[in-house]
Design an enzyme around this catalytic site. Sequence first.
Site, short mmCIF file in Angstrom:
data_model
loop_
_atom_site.label_atom_id
_atom_site.label_comp_id
_atom_site.label_asym_id
_atom_site.label_seq_id
_atom_site.Cartn_x
_atom_site.Cartn_y
_atom_site.Cartn_z
N ASP A 76 39.47 40.65 46.69
CA ASP A 76 40.09 39.33 46.76
C ASP A 76 39.00 38.29 46.58
OD1 ASP A 76 42.70 40.20 47.22
OD2 ASP A 76 42.42 40.26 49.39
N ASP B 96 47.74 39.33 43.32
CA ASP B 96 48.55 38.83 44.43
C ASP B 96 49.39 37.63 43.99
OD1 ASP B 96 47.26 40.70 46.08
OD2 ASP B 96 45.79 39.24 46.80
#
Length: 169
Positions: free
Chosen positions: A125, A143
């Site tokens: 991330d 995401d």
Amino acid sequence: MSSETPYSNGRADALALLGTGAVIYSADLITKALVVASIPVGDSVDIIGDLVQIWHAQNAGAAFSLFQGGQLLFLVVSVVALGMIVYFHRAFRSHSRWLQVILGLILGGTLGNLTDRLRQGYVTDFLSVGIGGTRWPTFNVADSSIVIGIGLLVVYLLIIDRHREEATA
């Protein structure tokens, strides 16, 4: 004579789904590789002051870092999601091509995070939004495309498709 509606062409629908999925998947892999190559884990770079940062994080959990270490659960959820994408593609192939693009967003994101989990055991991330210590959980392109895709799918199925059915009734 084809049984498809004027709105549908099976090959074009599949191309819309797979093409969108490939673009999202590629963008996800490329952005993650750039972050891994240029920012050490745990470090961050300000993009728009403190508001938007590139922050290299490794997430072995789900959204909001929930269920840390639940790899088997995430693999099962990914396989179920891929099965649902195939189901929606087939069940709604006579609908708008935009539905196939929406499914492509979900497909590309699902494959992006699944690839990370299979290769590394965690998801990279890197996008962080917030002010100071008050920040949204760090996320990535996959995401974002999954969340946007699911949101658009809900809108499509609950609002747009319902209006379409009423208009043809």
